[in-house]
Design a protein around this motif. Structure first.
Motif, PDB file in Angstrom:
ATOM      1  N   LYS A 167      10.462 -20.164  26.298  1.00 23.76           N
ATOM      2  CA  LYS A 167      10.791 -19.936  24.888  1.00 23.76           C
ATOM      3  C   LYS A 167      12.243 -20.315  24.610  1.00 23.76           C
ATOM      4  N   ASN A 168      12.508 -20.639  23.344  1.00 21.29           N
ATOM      5  CA  ASN A 168      13.888 -20.846  22.909  1.00 21.29           C
ATOM      6  C   ASN A 168      14.528 -19.487  22.676  1.00 21.29           C
ATOM      7  N   PRO A 169      15.640 -19.184  23.353  1.00 18.64           N
ATOM      8  CA  PRO A 169      16.259 -17.857  23.206  1.00 18.64           C
ATOM      9  C   PRO A 169      16.782 -17.620  21.789  1.00 18.64           C
ATOM     10  N   ILE A 170      16.718 -16.363  21.365  1.00 22.19           N
ATOM     11  CA  ILE A 170      17.196 -15.972  20.040  1.00 22.19           C
ATOM     12  C   ILE A 170      18.721 -15.844  20.069  1.00 22.19           C
ATOM     13  N   VAL A 171      19.386 -16.528  19.153  1.00 25.27           N
ATOM     14  CA  VAL A 171      20.842 -16.467  19.049  1.00 25.27           C
ATOM     15  C   VAL A 171      21.259 -15.258  18.219  1.00 25.27           C
ATOM     16  N   LYS A 172      20.578 -15.088  17.071  1.00 27.26           N
ATOM     17  CA  LYS A 172      20.929 -13.986  16.186  1.00 27.26           C
ATOM     18  C   LYS A 172      19.786 -13.686  15.234  1.00 27.26           C
ATOM     19  N   HIS A 173      19.675 -12.414  14.838  1.00 31.01           N
ATOM     20  CA  HIS A 173      18.707 -12.017  13.833  1.00 31.01           C
ATOM     21  C   HIS A 173      19.413 -11.950  12.480  1.00 31.01           C
ATOM     22  N   GLU A 174      19.037 -12.817  11.571  1.00 26.28           N
ATOM     23  CA  GLU A 174      19.631 -12.852  10.230  1.00 26.28           C
ATOM     24  C   GLU A 174      18.768 -12.031   9.275  1.00 26.28           C
ATOM     25  N   TYR A 175      19.401 -11.143   8.490  1.00 22.12           N
ATOM     26  CA  TYR A 175      18.659 -10.256   7.590  1.00 22.12           C
ATOM     27  C   TYR A 175      18.643 -10.781   6.167  1.00 22.12           C
ATOM     28  N   MET A 176      17.467 -10.693   5.550  1.00 23.07           N
ATOM     29  CA  MET A 176      17.316 -11.023   4.130  1.00 23.07           C
ATOM     30  C   MET A 176      16.582  -9.868   3.446  1.00 23.07           C
ATOM     31  N   GLY A 177      17.212  -9.267   2.464  1.00 17.01           N
ATOM     32  CA  GLY A 177      16.599  -8.139   1.761  1.00 17.01           C
ATOM     33  C   GLY A 177      17.657  -7.245   1.155  1.00 17.01           C
ATOM     34  N   ARG A 178      17.180  -6.150   0.530  1.00  9.46           N
ATOM     35  CA  ARG A 178      18.139  -5.258  -0.131  1.00  9.46           C
ATOM     36  C   ARG A 178      18.849  -4.366   0.878  1.00  9.46           C
ATOM     37  N   ASP A 179      19.854  -3.689   0.416  1.00 10.30           N
ATOM     38  CA  ASP A 179      20.699  -2.838   1.258  1.00 10.30           C
ATOM     39  C   ASP A 179      19.862  -1.736   1.912  1.00 10.30           C
ATOM     40  N   VAL A 180      20.079  -1.521   3.212  1.00  9.03           N
ATOM     41  CA  VAL A 180      19.313  -0.503   3.940  1.00  9.03           C
ATOM     42  C   VAL A 180      20.136   0.752   4.199  1.00  9.03           C
ATOM     43  N   ALA A 181      21.348   0.797   3.721  1.00 13.99           N
ATOM     44  CA  ALA A 181      22.219   1.952   3.965  1.00 13.99           C
ATOM     45  C   ALA A 181      21.578   3.232   3.445  1.00 13.99           C
ATOM     46  N   GLY A 182      21.477   4.243   4.318  1.00 15.68           N
ATOM     47  CA  GLY A 182      20.912   5.532   3.945  1.00 15.68           C
ATOM     48  C   GLY A 182      19.399   5.537   3.811  1.00 15.68           C
ATOM     49  N   GLN A 183      18.747   4.427   4.183  1.00 18.79           N
ATOM     50  CA  GLN A 183      17.303   4.292   4.024  1.00 18.79           C
ATOM     51  C   GLN A 183      16.575   4.506   5.349  1.00 18.79           C
ATOM     52  N   VAL A 212       0.824  -1.214   0.000  1.00 15.97           N
ATOM     53  CA  VAL A 212       0.000   0.000   0.000  1.00 15.97           C
ATOM     54  C   VAL A 212       0.855   1.260   0.000  1.00 15.97           C
ATOM     55  N   LEU A 213       2.093   1.156   0.518  1.00 17.95           N
ATOM     56  CA  LEU A 213       2.987   2.320   0.543  1.00 17.95           C
ATOM     57  C   LEU A 213       3.893   2.380  -0.677  1.00 17.95           C
ATOM     58  N   GLY A 214       3.875   1.313  -1.486  1.00 14.09           N
ATOM     59  CA  GLY A 214       4.722   1.276  -2.682  1.00 14.09           C
ATOM     60  C   GLY A 214       6.195   1.119  -2.377  1.00 14.09           C
ATOM     61  N   LEU A 215       6.524   0.272  -1.387  1.00 14.60           N
ATOM     62  CA  LEU A 215       7.903   0.101  -0.944  1.00 14.60           C
ATOM     63  C   LEU A 215       8.356  -1.348  -1.080  1.00 14.60           C
ATOM     64  N   ASP A 216       9.665  -1.554  -0.989  1.00 12.18           N
ATOM     65  CA  ASP A 216      10.216  -2.908  -0.919  1.00 12.18           C
ATOM     66  C   ASP A 216      10.121  -3.416   0.509  1.00 12.18           C
ATOM     67  N   VAL A 217      10.288  -4.730   0.666  1.00  8.88           N
ATOM     68  CA  VAL A 217      10.188  -5.331   1.992  1.00  8.88           C
ATOM     69  C   VAL A 217      11.434  -6.152   2.298  1.00  8.88           C
ATOM     70  N   GLY A 218      11.866  -6.124   3.558  1.00 10.81           N
ATOM     71  CA  GLY A 218      12.989  -6.935   4.019  1.00 10.81           C
ATOM     72  C   GLY A 218      12.538  -7.799   5.179  1.00 10.81           C
ATOM     73  N   LEU A 219      13.311  -8.843   5.495  1.00  8.67           N
ATOM     74  CA  LEU A 219      12.924  -9.806   6.526  1.00  8.67           C
ATOM     75  C   LEU A 219      14.093 -10.140   7.434  1.00  8.67           C
ATOM     76  N   PHE A 220      13.796 -10.203   8.737  1.00  9.00           N
ATOM     77  CA  PHE A 220      14.757 -10.733   9.700  1.00  9.00           C
ATOM     78  C   PHE A 220      14.284 -12.115  10.138  1.00  9.00           C
ATOM     79  N   TYR A 221      15.209 -13.044  10.152  1.00  7.22           N
ATOM     80  CA  TYR A 221      14.912 -14.408  10.584  1.00  7.22           C
ATOM     81  C   TYR A 221      15.528 -14.633  11.957  1.00  7.22           C
ATOM     82  N   LYS A 222      14.701 -15.096  12.893  1.00  5.67           N
ATOM     83  CA  LYS A 222      15.180 -15.331  14.251  1.00  5.67           C
ATOM     84  C   LYS A 222      15.834 -16.711  14.340  1.00  5.67           C
ATOM     85  N   ARG A 223      17.155 -16.732  14.487  1.00  6.55           N
ATOM     86  CA  ARG A 223      17.850 -18.003  14.680  1.00  6.55           C
ATOM     87  C   ARG A 223      17.891 -18.283  16.175  1.00  6.55           C
ATOM     88  N   ARG A 224      17.223 -19.379  16.585  1.00  7.08           N
ATOM     89  CA  ARG A 224      17.048 -19.685  18.004  1.00  7.08           C
ATOM     90  C   ARG A 224      17.900 -20.867  18.446  1.00  7.08           C
TER      91      ARG A 224
END
Length: 365
Positions: A235-251, A214-226
């Motif tokens: 809960k299983n504790p989160i070890v790291k958040h892995e990013y999948m998507g385009r570059d966010v620099a300056g965004q 609806v905003l006309g934007l791209d989308v990125g995703l973080f995957y919780k590695r537990r």
């Protein structure tokens, strides 16, 4: 406007947990209908010294179209038990809903329960030997004679399968969040070259895709590695958040989710985004609990990790949170008032189920 109420005269029962929102909804409907009298039905929530309680209605509800509003997440409601101040939890708020239906005693023409935060919605499916709290609660309301249930951004809408013959509407605050967001952030450039939407985990991906579309934007995703070999606080504790998507620099980035509990996950993601040189990090959530306080959010705001957090008043917001420089409240009273107004006149609310067109019109303006 045709004011023939085929479902009976409107009656609003705003329990203590939802009194502020209820007053705003009542005010909106009164103005909408040019009505001088309040639609709120006076109630007493009585607690005995051993913790038992009861609900007493102070006026007749015979033949009325009754809407019961309750915020099961409002932890600010207290009572005295054995001389100690005790805070109401979700279980006690839900019990008050049942007490209210019991006090009505079948005299209302129709009963609708509005739980913006659906009771036990995080305990909606079974993994091993555990309870199905949300399904049982919905079935209990059905047995008590409730005809319709309204909720917002349900953790898993499939839970309505527990009550297939009962009207269950899952609404979303997307339009109001977007409206408040673009009103507050006047210098924001909402386009693919300057901004993107981030999903904090795979479970929120559908929501992020909708915001992005609806905003006309791209989308990125973080995957919780537990760490699935360890369990902490259930809960299983989160070890790291892995990013999948385009570059966010300056965004500028907008993280969208249904709720903020402790906020640890959101802050971890904001940190990861800043490491990747994101410009401003905004967060939008339907419900904001901040179960571990605001200190970390204050710290992350002061060091520039987060810019702003947007959330609705569909659940309790403390004065401390309201006054925080990084927080903006999204008022949902008009939206809920519109829904109640239309349902009372037996009109469709289908147009409120999809905010795509109104958001596009808003962005054009």
């Amino acid at each position: 406007m045709n004011n023939i109420n085929t479902n009976g005269d409107l009656g609003l029962i705003a329990l203590e947990s939802c009194s502020d929102l209820g007053k705003k909804i009542d005010s909106y409907i009164k103005n909408r209908r040019c009505e001088g009298n309040s639609f709120l039905i006076s109630t007493e929530e009585i607690r005995f010294s051993n913790g038992e309680g009861k609900i007493k209605l102070s006026e007749t509800i015979r033949g009325k179209d009754v809407y019961i509003l309750c915020d099961v997440g409002n932890y600010s409601c207290t009572y005295t038990m054995f001389g100690m101040t005790t805070h109401k939890g979700p279980d006690e708020h839900f019990q008050d809903i049942k007490r209210t239906v019991s006090a009505i005693r079948g005299k209302a023409k129709r009963i609708t329960v509005i739980m913006p935060l659906l009771y036990a919605s995080r305990q909606h499916r079974r993994k091993g030997r555990e309870s199905l709290d949300c399904a049982l609660a919905l079935q209990e309301l059905e047995r008590l004679g409730v005809q319709e249930i309204l909720t917002f951004d349900c953790h898993d809408p499939n839970v309505q399968n527990a009550i297939p013959l009962l009207s269950f509407e899952n609404l979303y605050p997307t339009y109001d969040i977007v409206k408040t967001f673009i009103t507050e952030e006047k210098n924001l450039e909402i386009n693919k070259d300057n901004m993107l939407v981030i999903s904090p985990d795979t479970g929120a991906m559908d929501r992020a895709i909708y915001y992005a579309s609806v905003l006309g934007l791209d989308v990125g995703l973080f995957y919780k590695r537990r760490d699935h070999a360890t369990i902490v606080n259930g809960k299983n504790p989160i070890v790291k958040h892995e990013y999948m998507g385009r570059d966010v620099a300056g965004q500028d980035v907008l993280i969208v989710d249904d709720m903020i509990a402790s906020g640890e996950s959101v802050l971890d993601i904001a940190t990861e985004l800043k490491k990747r040189n994101a410009k401003n990090v905004y967060v939008a959530a339907t419900f904001a609990f901040f179960t571990e306080g605001l200190d970390k959010f204050n710290k992350y705001f002061n060091d520039g990790t987060i810019t702003r957090v947007y959330s609705t008043n569909l659940t309790y917001i403390s004065n401390e949170l309201k006054n925080s420089p990084w927080f903006r409240e999204v008022d949902m009273s008009e939206f809920v008032g519109r829904i109640i107004h239309r349902l009372n006149h037996d009109k469709s609310i289908a147009s409120f189920m999809d905010a795509t067109n109104v958001i596009h019109d808003l962005l054009k303006k």
